[in-house]
Design a protein around this motif. Structure first.
Motif, short mmCIF file in Angstrom:
data_model
loop_
_atom_site.label_atom_id
_atom_site.label_comp_id
_atom_site.label_asym_id
_atom_site.label_seq_id
_atom_site.Cartn_x
_atom_site.Cartn_y
_atom_site.Cartn_z
N GLU A 62 5.45 17.03 -34.66
CA GLU A 62 4.17 17.45 -33.95
C GLU A 62 4.03 18.82 -34.24
OE1 GLU A 62 4.93 14.71 -29.69
OE2 GLU A 62 6.18 16.61 -30.13
N GLN A 65 1.49 18.83 -37.11
CA GLN A 65 0.41 18.09 -37.50
C GLN A 65 -0.79 18.75 -37.02
OE1 GLN A 65 1.26 14.42 -35.39
NE2 GLN A 65 1.06 15.26 -33.54
N GLY A 66 -0.73 19.68 -36.35
CA GLY A 66 -2.22 20.65 -36.09
C GLY A 66 -2.78 21.25 -37.48
N CYS A 67 -1.88 21.18 -38.40
CA CYS A 67 -2.65 21.34 -39.87
C CYS A 67 -2.59 20.37 -40.64
CB CYS A 67 -1.84 22.62 -40.19
SG CYS A 67 -2.01 24.21 -39.54
N ARG A 75 -6.01 17.38 -45.49
CA ARG A 75 -7.74 17.44 -45.62
C ARG A 75 -8.17 17.21 -46.75
NH1 ARG A 75 -8.92 20.03 -40.15
NH2 ARG A 75 -11.01 19.56 -40.65
N GLU B 122 -9.78 20.11 -31.73
CA GLU B 122 -9.30 18.86 -32.51
C GLU B 122 -9.18 19.19 -33.99
OE1 GLU B 122 -12.18 15.83 -31.32
OE2 GLU B 122 -11.07 15.30 -29.52
N ASP B 123 -9.85 20.27 -34.56
CA ASP B 123 -9.88 20.49 -35.93
C ASP B 123 -8.91 21.85 -36.34
OD1 ASP B 123 -10.77 18.36 -37.08
OD2 ASP B 123 -13.01 19.29 -37.71
N VAL B 130 -5.87 28.87 -37.51
CA VAL B 130 -5.44 28.08 -36.19
C VAL B 130 -5.31 26.63 -36.41
CG1 VAL B 130 -6.25 27.81 -33.87
CG2 VAL B 130 -7.00 29.87 -34.96
N PRO B 131 -3.88 26.25 -35.94
CA PRO B 131 -3.74 24.78 -35.86
C PRO B 131 -4.76 24.25 -34.95
CG PRO B 131 -1.72 25.88 -35.58
CD PRO B 131 -2.93 26.83 -35.43
N ALA B 132 -4.95 22.92 -35.19
CA ALA B 132 -5.60 22.01 -34.16
C ALA B 132 -4.75 21.91 -33.08
CB ALA B 132 -6.19 20.55 -34.72
N VAL B 134 -4.51 19.81 -30.70
CA VAL B 134 -4.30 18.39 -30.48
C VAL B 134 -2.96 18.01 -31.16
CG1 VAL B 134 -5.53 17.36 -32.69
CG2 VAL B 134 -5.49 16.04 -30.48
N GLY B 135 -2.69 18.64 -32.25
CA GLY B 135 -1.42 18.20 -32.99
C GLY B 135 -0.14 18.34 -31.97
N CYS B 136 -0.19 19.26 -31.10
CA CYS B 136 0.91 19.41 -29.95
C CYS B 136 0.37 19.15 -28.83
CB CYS B 136 1.25 20.94 -29.90
SG CYS B 136 2.09 21.58 -31.49
N GLN B 138 -1.92 17.11 -27.68
CA GLN B 138 -2.13 15.44 -27.68
C GLN B 138 -3.65 15.31 -27.43
OE1 GLN B 138 0.47 13.23 -28.47
NE2 GLN B 138 1.31 15.17 -28.72
N ASN B 144 2.75 15.92 -23.25
CA ASN B 144 3.80 14.98 -23.48
C ASN B 144 5.04 15.76 -22.95
OD1 ASN B 144 4.90 16.28 -25.62
ND2 ASN B 144 4.03 14.88 -27.18
N ARG B 146 7.26 17.10 -24.23
CA ARG B 146 7.41 18.44 -25.19
C ARG B 146 6.27 19.60 -24.90
NH1 ARG B 146 9.00 13.98 -27.22
NH2 ARG B 146 7.03 13.93 -28.31
N TYR B 147 5.36 19.18 -24.58
CA TYR B 147 3.81 20.06 -24.79
C TYR B 147 3.11 19.98 -23.34
CZ TYR B 147 5.36 20.60 -29.46
OH TYR B 147 6.08 20.94 -30.67
N VAL B 177 6.19 29.08 -31.18
CA VAL B 177 5.05 28.62 -31.66
C VAL B 177 3.80 28.83 -31.09
CG1 VAL B 177 5.98 27.02 -33.10
CG2 VAL B 177 5.29 26.43 -30.83
N VAL B 181 0.19 30.65 -32.55
CA VAL B 181 -1.31 30.01 -32.54
C VAL B 181 -2.23 30.98 -31.80
CG1 VAL B 181 -2.43 28.11 -31.56
CG2 VAL B 181 -0.38 27.66 -32.35
#
Lengths: 230, 200
Positions: A62, A65-67, A75, B122-123, B130-132, B134-136, B138, B144, B146-147, B177, B181
């Motif tokens: 988890e 997966q943001g990247c 991608r 989402e992206d 910057v990570p999406a 949604v990855g953490c 949901q 969930n 954990r997040y 983390v 972000v």
């Protein structure tokens, strides 16, 4: 420096560390004369020896997966590689080389550092990723010079990356089939130019005289290798 | 700050009443409806934008935050008087109580801003790394075990928390983390993503 000053600066350093994001360390790599490819240090050995559990790995992934995106498909623009279907050993080598500062990736580092994941997590994630399906919708190259690309691949690359791009887990050679073209092309350039500092010197020797056009042709060919056979 | 001091006074009054009745503190629902309600609202639907909604928040996350407040790992002046009275034994019941409340449907004020926020959520941002989210957090911001849940939260609170992670004022995130972000998020991105989340 006297003791009081030392204590003062140590305190400052600690305060700084608590605030700023973690900086990736920098270890000696391929640029140094006594470089040892795939050196086995404790972190890497621990992760390689741990028994990976794919179910735990799916949860630990988890953070990533943001990247690398859901199901680790990456991608097509090459910004984030696919990790699905890669050999567990290769994944562990790359992750621990980033942690050790041998492969520069400051963007990923805070999410893969010792604070974020343990060697057991790395083993679990690698076990999960290795078992994921690899659809053939990966980004492809322009397709303009595939004959030349195929010739170069079979002459210079297939001995390590495999006839079908399947790589070799036991030898830490990455699978390249199903990977996004843009990522393959960039990495090939980085390895040729000496910027991927954890690279294999034998591969560097092979591609050191490659032109940009040849690198594009060969990585385009790689991105089109069939994905069904691992 | 008139409103705030009035609310704090209510809380203090409730606390002093509670002090005479130790058994009341054992009852999470009673605590929630006499003390926490002053700031977090009926059933965890707060009316003050900087006081977070708690309704439907992930149970494990609520328990972790309360424990972090008690242990001093997360600090907040407004919460402090309540926390000083809170015992670790109260935590599981309170977390279960608020996790069990139905979250209210969100409301978007600026649809265009929310659209930009959805994109970041989402992206991510592949230019700045910057990570999406949604990855953490949901899909649809539900979180969930954990997040945390982010859906339906007040814009002002979301913006403040991201800013606090960015400056390091809030530093109780496991594995650091969320700070990593937040460091990469711009002020404009914070506003956009907060607007999107408020509408979920």
């Amino acid at each position: 420096m006297n003791r009081a000053a030392w204590v003062f600066f140590a305190a400052l350093a600690c305060a700084g560390m608590a605030m700023a994001a973690e900086q990736q360390p920098r270890e000696q790599g391929i640029e140094s004369s006594d470089y040892v490819w795939n050196e086995m240090y404790a972190d890497k050995l621990q992760a390689l020896q741990a028994k990976g559990d794919p179910l735990r790995g799916e949860i630990a992934f988890e953070i990533c997966q943001g990247c690398h995106r859901k199901s680790a498909l990456g991608r097509a623009d090459g910004s984030y590689p696919r990790l699905a279907g890669q050999h567990a050993t290769v994944l562990i080598k790359q992750m621990t080389d980033v942690r050790a500062g041998r492969r520069d990736n400051p963007r990923m580092f805070p999410f893969a550092s010792q604070h974020a994941i343990s060697p057991q997590d790395i083993a679990d994630i690698a076990a999960y990723l290795q078992g994921l399906p690899v659809p053939d919708d990966n980004g492809k190259g322009p397709g303009t010079d595939l004959a030349q690309g195929g010739k170069l691949y079979n002459r210079d690359c297939s001995s390590c990356h495999g006839d079908k791009g399947e790589g070799n887990g036991a030898k830490f050679y990455p699978r390249v089939s199903g990977q996004h073209f843009k990522y393959l092309e960039r990495e090939a350039q980085e390895i040729r130019n000496g910027n991927r500092r954890n690279a294999d010197p034998r591969m560097m020797r092979v591609i050191k005289n490659y032109s940009d056009a040849d690198l594009q042709a060969v990585t385009d060919y790689m991105s089109r290798l069939p994905v069904s056979t691992k | 700050m008139k409103l705030l001091s009035w609310k704090t006074a209510t809380a203090v009054l409730a606390l002093s009443l509670g002090a005479g009745l130790p058994s009341a503190w054992a009852d999470a629902q009673q605590l929630a409806t006499t003390v926490c309600v002053a700031c977090h609202g009926e059933g965890g639907h707060s009316v003050v934008p900087t006081f977070p909604n708690l309704a439907g928040q992930q149970q494990d996350y609520l328990a972790k935050q309360l424990k972090d407040f008690i242990d001093g790992k997360r600090k907040n002046e407004v919460m402090a008087p309540t926390i000083a009275e809170l015992k670790s034994g109260d935590v599981p019941g309170l977390a279960a109580y608020y996790a069990g409340q139905k979250p209210a449907p969100g409301k978007v004020e600026d649809a265009k801003l929310a659209e930009a926020g959805k994109k970041l959520y989402e992206d991510g941002n592949t230019t700045s790394g910057v990570p999406a989210c949604v990855g953490c957090h949901q899909p649809n911001g539900v979180g969930n075990t954990r997040y945390p849940r982010l859906a339906g939260q007040h814009q002002a609170y979301t913006i403040q928390q991201i800013g606090d992670f960015k400056s390091g004022t809030r530093a109780n995130d496991k594995g650091r983390v969320m700070r990593a972000v937040a460091e990469r998020i711009t002020e404009d991105e914070m506003k956009a993503v907060a607007e999107y989340l408020a509408g979920l």
